[in-house]
Design a protein around this motif. Structure first.
Motif, PDB file in Angstrom:
ATOM      1  N   ARG A  36       0.859  -1.181   0.000  1.00  0.00           N
ATOM      2  CA  ARG A  36       0.000   0.000   0.000  1.00  0.00           C
ATOM      3  C   ARG A  36       0.891   1.225   0.000  1.00  0.00           C
ATOM      4  N   CYS A  37       0.331   2.346  -0.383  1.00  0.00           N
ATOM      5  CA  CYS A  37       1.028   3.628  -0.288  1.00  0.00           C
ATOM      6  C   CYS A  37       0.340   4.450   0.783  1.00  0.00           C
ATOM      7  N   ARG A  38       1.146   5.084   1.644  1.00  0.00           N
ATOM      8  CA  ARG A  38       0.586   5.907   2.708  1.00  0.00           C
ATOM      9  C   ARG A  38       1.588   7.000   3.088  1.00  0.00           C
ATOM     10  N   ARG A  39       1.085   8.224   3.091  1.00  0.00           N
ATOM     11  CA  ARG A  39       1.879   9.404   3.468  1.00  0.00           C
ATOM     12  C   ARG A  39       3.224   9.477   2.740  1.00  0.00           C
ATOM     13  N   GLY A  40       3.197   9.242   1.438  1.00  0.00           N
ATOM     14  CA  GLY A  40       4.400   9.374   0.625  1.00  0.00           C
ATOM     15  C   GLY A  40       5.373   8.222   0.745  1.00  0.00           C
ATOM     16  N   ARG A  41       4.945   7.108   1.302  1.00  0.00           N
ATOM     17  CA  ARG A  41       5.804   5.931   1.460  1.00  0.00           C
ATOM     18  C   ARG A  41       5.142   4.699   0.859  1.00  0.00           C
ATOM     19  N   LEU A  42       5.963   3.744   0.447  1.00  0.00           N
ATOM     20  CA  LEU A  42       5.494   2.451  -0.030  1.00  0.00           C
ATOM     21  C   LEU A  42       5.701   1.456   1.105  1.00  0.00           C
ATOM     22  N   LEU A  43       4.630   0.793   1.523  1.00  0.00           N
ATOM     23  CA  LEU A  43       4.689  -0.188   2.599  1.00  0.00           C
ATOM     24  C   LEU A  43       4.498  -1.574   1.989  1.00  0.00           C
ATOM     25  N   VAL A  44       5.469  -2.466   2.177  1.00  0.00           N
ATOM     26  CA  VAL A  44       5.411  -3.824   1.639  1.00  0.00           C
ATOM     27  C   VAL A  44       5.323  -4.788   2.816  1.00  0.00           C
ATOM     28  N   ASP A  45       4.241  -5.569   2.862  1.00  0.00           N
ATOM     29  CA  ASP A  45       3.979  -6.455   3.997  1.00  0.00           C
ATOM     30  C   ASP A  45       4.080  -7.923   3.614  1.00  0.00           C
ATOM     31  N   TRP A  46       4.537  -8.723   4.580  1.00  0.00           N
ATOM     32  CA  TRP A  46       4.556 -10.181   4.479  1.00  0.00           C
ATOM     33  C   TRP A  46       4.096 -10.715   5.826  1.00  0.00           C
ATOM     34  N   PHE A  47       3.261 -11.769   5.801  1.00  0.00           N
ATOM     35  CA  PHE A  47       2.779 -12.340   7.053  1.00  0.00           C
ATOM     36  C   PHE A  47       2.602 -13.845   6.904  1.00  0.00           C
ATOM     37  N   HIS A  48       3.054 -14.608   7.921  1.00  0.00           N
ATOM     38  CA  HIS A  48       2.888 -16.059   7.967  1.00  0.00           C
ATOM     39  C   HIS A  48       1.795 -16.368   8.982  1.00  0.00           C
ATOM     40  N   LEU A  49       0.687 -16.933   8.517  1.00  0.00           N
ATOM     41  CA  LEU A  49      -0.461 -17.176   9.385  1.00  0.00           C
ATOM     42  C   LEU A  49      -0.174 -18.189  10.489  1.00  0.00           C
ATOM     43  N   GLY A  50       0.608 -19.222  10.182  1.00  0.00           N
ATOM     44  CA  GLY A  50       0.907 -20.265  11.172  1.00  0.00           C
ATOM     45  C   GLY A  50       1.681 -19.744  12.367  1.00  0.00           C
ATOM     46  N   SER A  51       2.694 -18.965  12.125  1.00  0.00           N
ATOM     47  CA  SER A  51       3.534 -18.448  13.220  1.00  0.00           C
ATOM     48  C   SER A  51       3.014 -17.119  13.771  1.00  0.00           C
ATOM     49  N   ARG A  52       2.048 -16.532  13.070  1.00  0.00           N
ATOM     50  CA  ARG A  52       1.500 -15.211  13.439  1.00  0.00           C
ATOM     51  C   ARG A  52       2.603 -14.156  13.484  1.00  0.00           C
ATOM     52  N   ARG A  53       3.519 -14.236  12.545  1.00  0.00           N
ATOM     53  CA  ARG A  53       4.612 -13.265  12.455  1.00  0.00           C
ATOM     54  C   ARG A  53       4.801 -12.820  11.016  1.00  0.00           C
ATOM     55  N   ASP A  93       6.532  -9.119   8.609  1.00  0.00           N
ATOM     56  CA  ASP A  93       7.229  -7.839   8.684  1.00  0.00           C
ATOM     57  C   ASP A  93       6.710  -6.871   7.646  1.00  0.00           C
ATOM     58  N   ARG A  94       6.966  -5.609   7.905  1.00  0.00           N
ATOM     59  CA  ARG A  94       6.635  -4.525   6.992  1.00  0.00           C
ATOM     60  C   ARG A  94       7.933  -3.807   6.659  1.00  0.00           C
ATOM     61  N   PRO A 120       8.344  -5.434  12.672  1.00  0.00           N
ATOM     62  CA  PRO A 120       7.604  -6.699  12.770  1.00  0.00           C
ATOM     63  C   PRO A 120       6.101  -6.472  12.731  1.00  0.00           C
ATOM     64  N   LEU A 121       5.393  -7.456  12.203  1.00  0.00           N
ATOM     65  CA  LEU A 121       3.931  -7.467  12.207  1.00  0.00           C
ATOM     66  C   LEU A 121       3.475  -8.642  13.063  1.00  0.00           C
TER      67      LEU A 121
END
Length: 184
Positions: A134-151, A153-154, A171-172
């Protein structure tokens, strides 16, 4: 016989079928993608009354079917214009969708790069992994999440010329909804 009303209805139906609102009469002109070969394309937009173009190439695994450009915006704070190109789904995964980002740099639209190479942004949900951007406040945010470990990062990037520069990595602890449309 006047064909413009039929063309307008067909255009509105086409825009609604791909999930993008048609440009309004007062809005900035839309962006287009025209293929010059199986893999190479030209992306075009109009910004402040000026026609801008640039070239790109499809990443491996993608075809020209369904490729479209989103309306131009300044989502990354470059004070110019960026165009998000929706590359569609690659032939190897129905749950992945690719995107290319172009920015106005030195008089042309140029692909945004990471480590010197054009960067393909993806949204996906496969097995127990999911990711997006997503883009927010002039930045590009790239997210990854593993459902099994509930961990996960952004990684946050800023645009410098046409290069993405990493600003932070955090961390997410929960999945985040991807919003590619926020970049256009």
């Amino acid at each position: 016989m006047n064909r413009f009303p039929v063309l307008a209805v067909a255009t509105a139906l086409t825009w609604s079928a791909v999930g993008v609102a048609p440009p309004s009469s007062g809005a900035q002109a839309g962006s287009t993608v025209t293929f010059t070969s199986e893999r190479d394309y030209v992306v075009s937009t109009t910004h402040r009354g000026r026609d801008l173009t640039g070239t790109g190439a499809l990443p491996d695994g993608y075809t020209a079917d369904g490729v479209r450009a989103r309306p131009a915006a300044d989502a990354l704070g470059s004070r110019g214009v960026e165009v998000l190109v929706d590359l569609g789904t690659p032939v190897y995964s129905m749950s992945t969708r690719g995107h290319a980002l172009f920015t106005h740099h030195r008089g042309r639209l140029r692909p945004v790069t990471l480590r010197g190479r054009p960067f393909t942004l993806t949204t996906y949900a496969e097995d127990s992994d999911q990711g997006g951007f997503r883009c927010r406040r002039g930045r590009l945010l790239v997210d990854w999440f593993h459902l099994g470990s509930r961990r996960g990062d952004r990684t946050t990037y800023r645009l410098a010329g046409r290069r993405l520069v990493q600003v932070s990595r955090t961390p997410l602890r929960r999945p985040v909804v991807s919003r590619p449309g926020s970049c256009s």
